[in-house]
Motif scaffolding. Structure first.
Motif, PDB file in Angstrom:
ATOM      1  N   ALA A 175       1.015  -1.257  -0.035  1.00 14.58           N
ATOM      2  CA  ALA A 175       0.168  -0.021  -0.002  1.00 14.58           C
ATOM      3  C   ALA A 175       0.851   1.139  -0.006  1.00 14.58           C
ATOM      4  N   PHE A 227      -2.557  -5.300   1.571  1.00 18.55           N
ATOM      5  CA  PHE A 227      -1.673  -5.716   2.601  1.00 18.55           C
ATOM      6  C   PHE A 227      -0.443  -4.974   2.591  1.00 18.55           C
ATOM      7  N   GLY A 271      10.122  -4.474  -2.067  1.00 20.48           N
ATOM      8  CA  GLY A 271       9.666  -5.677  -1.240  1.00 20.48           C
ATOM      9  C   GLY A 271       9.142  -6.791  -2.100  1.00 20.48           C
ATOM     10  N   PRO A 322      12.653   1.569  -6.004  1.00 23.54           N
ATOM     11  CA  PRO A 322      12.708   0.398  -6.594  1.00 23.54           C
ATOM     12  C   PRO A 322      12.702   0.297  -8.171  1.00 23.54           C
ATOM     13  N   TYR A 328      11.270   3.514 -10.223  1.00 23.10           N
ATOM     14  CA  TYR A 328      12.440   4.216 -10.047  1.00 23.10           C
ATOM     15  C   TYR A 328      12.065   5.580  -9.503  1.00 23.10           C
TER      16      TYR A 328
HETATM   17  C1  LIG Z   1      14.479  10.123  -2.406  1.00 21.36           C
HETATM   18  C2  LIG Z   1      13.408   9.972  -3.323  1.00 21.36           C
HETATM   19  C3  LIG Z   1      13.052  10.812  -4.031  1.00 21.36           C
HETATM   20  C4  LIG Z   1      11.906  10.730  -5.250  1.00 21.36           C
HETATM   21  N1  LIG Z   1      11.342  11.814  -5.851  1.00 21.36           N
HETATM   22  C5  LIG Z   1      10.382  11.546  -6.749  1.00 21.36           C
HETATM   23  C6  LIG Z   1       9.902  12.424  -7.403  1.00 21.36           C
HETATM   24  O1  LIG Z   1      10.434  13.799  -7.178  1.00 21.36           O
HETATM   25  N2  LIG Z   1       8.815  12.507  -8.618  1.00 21.36           N
HETATM   26  C7  LIG Z   1       8.675  11.185  -8.741  1.00 21.36           C
HETATM   27  O2  LIG Z   1       7.874  11.023  -9.620  1.00 21.36           O
HETATM   28  N3  LIG Z   1       8.989  10.110  -8.137  1.00 21.36           N
HETATM   29  C8  LIG Z   1       9.869  10.436  -7.002  1.00 21.36           C
HETATM   30  N4  LIG Z   1      10.505   9.280  -6.316  1.00 21.36           N
HETATM   31  C9  LIG Z   1      10.178   7.952  -6.761  1.00 21.36           C
HETATM   32  C10 LIG Z   1       8.826   7.412  -6.177  1.00 21.36           C
HETATM   33  O3  LIG Z   1       8.621   7.683  -4.801  1.00 21.36           O
HETATM   34  C11 LIG Z   1       8.749   5.592  -6.367  1.00 21.36           C
HETATM   35  O4  LIG Z   1       8.927   5.675  -7.797  1.00 21.36           O
HETATM   36  C12 LIG Z   1       7.243   5.313  -6.016  1.00 21.36           C
HETATM   37  O5  LIG Z   1       7.120   5.546  -4.423  1.00 21.36           O
HETATM   38  C13 LIG Z   1       7.352   3.821  -6.205  1.00 21.36           C
HETATM   39  O6  LIG Z   1       5.965   3.286  -5.831  1.00 21.36           O
HETATM   40  P1  LIG Z   1       5.568   1.730  -5.279  1.00 21.36           P
HETATM   41  O7  LIG Z   1       4.281   1.904  -5.083  1.00 21.36           O
HETATM   42  O8  LIG Z   1       5.850   1.089  -6.691  1.00 21.36           O
HETATM   43  O9  LIG Z   1       6.425   1.538  -4.134  1.00 21.36           O
HETATM   44  P2  LIG Z   1       6.415   2.281  -2.637  1.00 21.36           P
HETATM   45  O10 LIG Z   1       5.989   3.418  -2.757  1.00 21.36           O
HETATM   46  O11 LIG Z   1       7.817   2.062  -2.101  1.00 21.36           O
HETATM   47  O12 LIG Z   1       5.553   1.361  -1.963  1.00 21.36           O
HETATM   48  C14 LIG Z   1       5.691  -0.271  -1.735  1.00 21.36           C
HETATM   49  C15 LIG Z   1       4.971  -0.584  -0.304  1.00 21.36           C
HETATM   50  O13 LIG Z   1       5.092  -2.160  -0.470  1.00 21.36           O
HETATM   51  C16 LIG Z   1       5.186  -2.411   0.937  1.00 21.36           C
HETATM   52  N5  LIG Z   1       5.503  -3.593   1.263  1.00 21.36           N
HETATM   53  C17 LIG Z   1       6.811  -4.018   0.803  1.00 21.36           C
HETATM   54  N6  LIG Z   1       7.194  -5.297   1.232  1.00 21.36           N
HETATM   55  C18 LIG Z   1       5.780  -5.829   1.364  1.00 21.36           C
HETATM   56  C19 LIG Z   1       5.303  -7.195   1.816  1.00 21.36           C
HETATM   57  N7  LIG Z   1       6.101  -8.126   1.832  1.00 21.36           N
HETATM   58  N8  LIG Z   1       3.960  -7.199   2.035  1.00 21.36           N
HETATM   59  C20 LIG Z   1       3.237  -6.324   1.917  1.00 21.36           C
HETATM   60  N9  LIG Z   1       3.578  -4.881   1.533  1.00 21.36           N
HETATM   61  C21 LIG Z   1       5.024  -4.835   1.476  1.00 21.36           C
HETATM   62  C22 LIG Z   1       5.875  -1.268   1.712  1.00 21.36           C
HETATM   63  O14 LIG Z   1       5.694  -1.099   3.107  1.00 21.36           O
HETATM   64  C23 LIG Z   1       5.477   0.045   0.897  1.00 21.36           C
HETATM   65  O15 LIG Z   1       4.376   0.598   1.421  1.00 21.36           O
HETATM   66  C24 LIG Z   1      11.580   9.298  -5.278  1.00 21.36           C
HETATM   67  C25 LIG Z   1      11.859   8.334  -4.523  1.00 21.36           C
HETATM   68  C26 LIG Z   1      12.754   8.518  -3.675  1.00 21.36           C
HETATM   69  C27 LIG Z   1      13.422   7.435  -2.830  1.00 21.36           C
END
Ligand SMILES: Cc1cc2nc3c(=O)[nH]c(=O)nc-3n(C[C@H](O)[C@H](O)[C@H](O)COP(=O)(O)OP(=O)(O)OC[C@H]3O[C@@H](n4cnc5c(N)ncnc54)[C@H](O)[C@@H]3O)c2cc1C
Length: 369
Positions: A13, A34, A207, A303, A326
């Motif tokens: 989430a 989850f 994750g 990621p 990313y």
């Molecule tokens: C320093 C930084 C600056 C950034 N700046 C920008 C920006 O300016 N503009 C932009 O567009 N993007 C930016 N990003 C990128 C953006 O934050 C990510 O691309 C985005 O958050 C990825 O989304 P996601 O949902 O794939 O992963 P996440 O947002 O990381 O969410 C993954 C979720 O999965 C959960 N999880 C992990 N393992 C498990 C498990 N086994 N079971 C259940 N849950 C689990 C975690 O707790 C987390 O809540 C930045 C990232 C960082 C780190």
């Protein structure tokens, strides 16, 4: 057609998982989600991000596909935010790029790169070179501090934490069953079988490495400062050979300052060196940061897949993985949301073909067209 009214389990989430949960619940599906952490998304990359929505600025380091998805998303965010019951700060005041005199050759190189992007993707707003007078008009706070700049109209940003909170509230009101502090593996689910959800969506970011071994972390360090003396109106980037920082102004004089990209899964606290570099580069942009209060120093890993591009995979029937966002998660997630919904509704995606997004579906899945 694959999905009528179905039940979904979503792993993760963070940004992508919450967007999908809300959209699916709105369409009348039963959704449970989850997460290893809580409603504040404290383990996600999304909670640390600067949340800039800057397709042209990012074209200096990414592929046209991501730029096109970013441009699509800039049109989608206002619609997505308008449908939420809690307000989320969003602005589209453009991006400003500045540099110190000695870094002019680097800035010229960047300008040529951005102009080449524009020639390839003419739908993007055209960048505007600014002289000292033009710069003072666009961003009065930087008058006399820089002699030149580049203005990228139409680019945006939002408040990532307000968005995550608004999506959590929306999930609750749409009766999404949220299992917080509940890490799960995809192998714990057998979608389509008795007593199981119809579909499993894996949005665990880093994750998900247990299932998608090619994923890696790209570490970033970010400061949040409260600076009442600074009045920057839009995300501002500094061209610099060693400290190419960005400063993203959120509401109430809160500024997110970041730069670093380190090939590492290390999530330990920020180093003294990178904190000093970020702060001195910010001070060099605006001396008002001298009196700022440091609210937070945070680190997280983005990621990332080997080609630094997002992808959607179907490793087995009724399971979809959305990952590799990313450093562009906020910039492209509405586009990935639209592609995923297309796949779920029709078994294929026209949008992904338009953008050359990597989508690999399981041809043996009776649910894939
Ligand atoms: C320093 C930084 C600056 C950034 N700046 C920008 C920006 O300016 N503009 C932009 O567009 N993007 C930016 N990003 C990128 C953006 O934050 C990510 O691309 C985005 O958050 C990825 O989304 P996601 O949902 O794939 O992963 P996440 O947002 O990381 O969410 C993954 C979720 O999965 C959960 N999880 C992990 N393992 C498990 C498990 N086994 N079971 C259940 N849950 C689990 C975690 O707790 C987390 O809540 C930045 C990232 C960082 C780190």
């Amino acid at each position: 057609m694959p999905v009528h009214t179905s039940s979904f389990a979503i792993l993760g989430a963070g940004l992508m998982g919450r967007l999908l949960a809300v959209e699916l619940a709105r369409q009348g599906h039963t959704v449970e989600i989850f997460d290893a952490g809580g409603p504040a998304a404290e383990h996600s990359a999304a909670t640390v991000a600067a949340a800039m929505l800057a397709p042209l600025a990012e074209s200096a380091i990414t592929e046209p596909m991501v730029v096109r998805m970013g441009q699509h998303a800039l049109g989608r965010w206002p619609q997505l935010l308008a449908a939420l019951s809690q307000p989320v700060f969003f602005q589209q005041q453009g991006t400003l790029i500045v540099w110190h005199r000695q870094d002019a050759p680097e800035a010229q190189r960047l300008r040529r790169q951005l102009e080449a992007t524009h020639a390839a993707l003419p739908d993007l707003p055209r960048l505007q070179p600014l002289d000292a007078v033009g710069l003072a008009q666009v961003e009065p706070a930087l008058a006399h501090r820089f002699q030149q700049g580049l203005y990228l109209p139409g680019e945006g940003q939002l408040d990532n934490r307000q968005l995550l909170a608004a999506l959590a509230a929306e999930m609750e009101s749409l009766q999404v069953r949220c299992h917080w502090q509940t890490p799960r593996e995809a192998t714990e689910f057998a979608p389509g079988q008795a007593g199981q959800p119809d579909w499993l969506l894996d949005c665990r970011g880093l994750g998900a490495r247990t299932d998608w071994a090619a994923l890696r972390g790209v570490r970033g360090e970010v400061l949040r400062v409260h600076a009442p003396e600074v009045t920057l109106q839009r995300p501002t980037r500094l061209v610099h050979p060693r400290y190419p920082i960005y400063i993203a102004p959120k509401e109430d004089h809160l500024f997110v300052i970041g730069a670093t990209e380190i090939e590492s899964d290390d999530r330990s606290p920020a180093s003294v060196r990178s904190t000093l570099e970020l702060l001195s580069a910010a001070y060099a942009v605006h001396t008002g940061f001298a009196e700022a209060r440091i609210v937070e120093v945070a680190t997280q890993c983005r990621p990332t897949l080997p080609d630094n591009l997002p992808a959607i995979r179907q490793p087995r029937p009724r399971v979809l993985e959305v990952n590799g966002l990313y450093r562009h998660g906020f910039m492209i997630s509405p586009a990935l949301l639209d592609v995923t919904m297309e796949i779920l509704n029709t078994g294929q995606s026209q949008l992904s073909k338009k953008w050359d997004l990597a989508v690999s579906l399981d041809a043996t899945d009776p649910c894939s067209a």
